[in-house]
Design an enzyme around this catalytic site. Structure first.
Site, short mmCIF file in Angstrom:
data_model
loop_
_atom_site.label_atom_id
_atom_site.label_comp_id
_atom_site.label_asym_id
_atom_site.label_seq_id
_atom_site.Cartn_x
_atom_site.Cartn_y
_atom_site.Cartn_z
N ALA A 12 0.81 -1.23 0.00
CA ALA A 12 0.00 0.00 0.00
C ALA A 12 0.84 1.28 0.00
CB ALA A 12 -0.93 -0.02 1.22
N ALA A 13 1.70 1.43 0.99
CA ALA A 13 2.43 2.69 1.12
C ALA A 13 3.47 2.83 0.01
CB ALA A 13 3.12 2.76 2.49
N ARG A 23 3.51 9.52 -11.77
CA ARG A 23 2.56 10.43 -12.45
C ARG A 23 3.15 11.80 -12.67
NH1 ARG A 23 -2.51 8.34 -9.34
NH2 ARG A 23 -2.64 6.46 -10.60
N CYS A 46 -6.41 -6.61 4.02
CA CYS A 46 -7.69 -6.42 4.71
C CYS A 46 -8.73 -7.45 4.24
CB CYS A 46 -8.24 -5.02 4.45
SG CYS A 46 -6.99 -3.74 4.59
N ASP A 289 2.69 1.28 7.74
CA ASP A 289 2.73 0.62 9.05
C ASP A 289 4.10 0.69 9.73
OD1 ASP A 289 0.15 -0.13 8.57
OD2 ASP A 289 0.51 -2.29 8.61
N ASN A 311 -2.11 4.06 2.62
CA ASN A 311 -2.38 4.58 1.27
C ASN A 311 -2.24 6.09 1.21
OD1 ASN A 311 -3.27 2.46 -0.78
ND2 ASN A 311 -4.30 1.81 1.09
#
Ligand SMILES: Cc1cc2nc3c(=O)[nH]c(=O)nc-3n(C[C@H](O)[C@H](O)[C@H](O)COP(=O)(O)OP(=O)(O)OC[C@H]3O[C@@H](n4cnc5c(N)ncnc54)[C@H](O)[C@@H]3O)c2cc1C
Length: 459
Positions: A12-13, A23, A46, A289, A311
């Protein structure tokens, strides 16, 4: 020559940061190299409990973007099954081990994104090679548990050790698969993310599902035979089982950062500023985390390992690495979960946390229903509010109830984020129709009760 960003950790991170940076900066300006020691990128841990129960398919359904997508569409050099073992800040290099062939690579970086997540707490008694003992952190863990559950002879009994939200979700998944499930918890009750009075409602619902709860009973060991776990051991003796799942919480995976000399905070997480920069370390970023963050209510550093923060923090880091400007505003401890149909939500501080932060406060519990009492399907909903005394500022809220309970916490989170008092809240223009709420929403009833409690004390 293009600069190079190295990302350690491909979930996620790390991948939010990498995607945002890409981008804003093309491949001629910024090379991006990702090291991930597991088999998957950008996956939803999750969703694991719902994959275990069989509600959702997996593991593919839980993967947002695979390594090949990042390579082709995002022009990233993604090295799977590569574990970074050293960060050399002086030479601005990382050393990574190829976990498939044992080889080693050394790569330079201009910018470094540290996104290694968390590691499950594993007490010494859990250090075993016996089959049937599982942590629950990655898709690989989920796959291993599913394989064990599907193998012959089919496990019939399960013990979940630890009653945090992951332990509770896994216990639910296992009972749905037809196992006989015992949840063993050293504390007074499962669901320690809410106050004991609210946690008891969750425990009651779990018992209703047929889950046996053994609270106040620390596990001290495991028994095994022929390479398979056969029992967990407590002060009351062995508790026979065919599978053990550990849900004892996690701590920041910051050992690699600490070894490199990155600053580690009081919670064990890497220290970062609002832009997710590691203070005093130009070009070094961290998120997810593995970091500690600011609690906006207590003003204290906290470690809140949730995907929602990972995120957002990764995105903030990536925007900044890409040359933009973004900040992470801190957390207020909002979280939701469920046990079958019973929903649980919390935001802000629990009573113990409010006490530790030095607040003078009152707390109230309001019983109501999720729908108008006459509407089919109306069921109880319990709302607890914690408000500062004497000014009435909302400090925390917890909700336990059936449908429409968990996401109601969001209204309370917005109120808390904006520093509203319980008095302000009584006037909130919340939606009402019989299928969704009684004419006085449970949130409004609780706010009125808190106002009454505050004025009774100050009379
Ligand atoms: C069962 C379960 C249920 C959950 N449910 C929820 C939920 O409902 N809501 C919610 O908000 N959160 C939930 N979470 C938490 C959420 O999954 C995490 O907060 C989120 O995944 C953190 O993202 P991250 O990128 O910081 O770390 P991680 O997702 O842990 O990713 C870190 C990655 O780094 C890799 N890595 C670590 N060290 C190295 C190294 N040295 N070299 C290379 N790679 C390395 C790891 O393999 C891992 O893939 C749940 C977690 C679990 C386990």
């Amino acid at each position: 020559m293009a600069q190079r960003l190295i990302v350690i950790g491909g979930d996620a991170a790390g991948m939010s940061a990498a995607s945002q940076a890409r981008r804003r900066r093309g491949r001629d300006d910024l090379e991006i190299m990702v090291f991930e020691r597991g088999h998957f990128t950008s996956y939803s841990a999750c969703g694991i409990p719902y994959w275990i129960s069989g509600l959702v398919p997996g593991p593919e359904a839980l993967i947002a973007r695979d390594p090949q997508t990042f390579r082709i569409e995002y022009a990233m050099d993604v090295r799977m099954r590569h574990e970074v073992t050293t960060i050399d800040l002086e030479r601005r290099e990382v050393v990574a081990q190829d976990l498939e062939d044992g080889g080693e690579v050394r790569e330079r970086f201009d910018e470094l994104m540290y996104a290694t997540g968390a590691v499950p707490v594993k007490p010494p008694w859990a250090a075993t090679d016996a089959g049937g003992v599982f942590g629950m952190q990655t898709l690989d863990d989920g796959a291993a548990l599913r394989e064990w559950l599907d193998a012959e002879p089919r496990p019939r009994r399960a013990v979940v050790v630890g009653g945090g939200y992951i332990g509770v979700e896994i216990a639910e998944a296992l009972i749905q698969r037809g196992l006989s499930v015992t949840l063993v918890e050293a504390g007074t009750q499962p669901m320690s993310t809410v106050d004991p009075d609210m946690g008891e409602l969750v425990a009651e619902a779990m018992r209703g599902l047929g889950i046996t709860i053994r609270a106040g009973l620390p596990v001290t060991g495991l028994e095994e035979r022929d390479g398979r776990v056969t029992a967990v051991v407590t002060a009351e003796g062995p508790m026979p089982t065919d599978v053990v799942v550990l849900g004892l919480g996690v701590r920041p995976n910051s050992a690699l950062a600490a070894a490199a000399g990155l600053p580690i905070g009081t919670t064990g997480g890497v220290r970062v500023d609002r832009r997710m920069r590691v203070p005093g370390m130009p070009g070094i970023w961290a998120a997810g985390d593995c970091v500690e963050t600011l609690h906006r209510v207590s003003g204290m550093p906290v470690h809140v390992p949730l995907g929602t923060h990972a995120n957002k923090q990764g995105r903030v880091a990536g925007i900044n690495i890409g040359g933009g400007y973004a900040t992470f505003a801190g957390v207020i401890g909002t979280a939701v979960t469920k046990v079958c149909d019973l929903e649980v939500g919390r935001t802000g501080l629990r009573e113990g946390e409010a006490e530790a932060a030095g607040f003078d406060f009152i707390s109230v519990i309001a019983e109501s229903t999720n729908r108008a009492g006459y509407y089919p399907g109306a069921r109880p909903m319990t709302v607890k509010l914690i408000a500062e005394r004497p000014n009435g500022r909302l400090l925390g809220a917890q909700i336990v109830g059936w449908s429409e309970a968990a996401k109601r916490i969001d209204a309370l989170a917005v109120a808390l984020w904006n520093g509203m008092t319980v008095d302000d809240m009584t006037a909130l223009d919340l939606g009402y129709a019989p299928p969704y709420a009684p004419v006085w929403d449970p949130v409004l009833i609780a706010a009125r009760k808190a106002v009454d409690a505050l004025s009774a004390l100050d009379r």
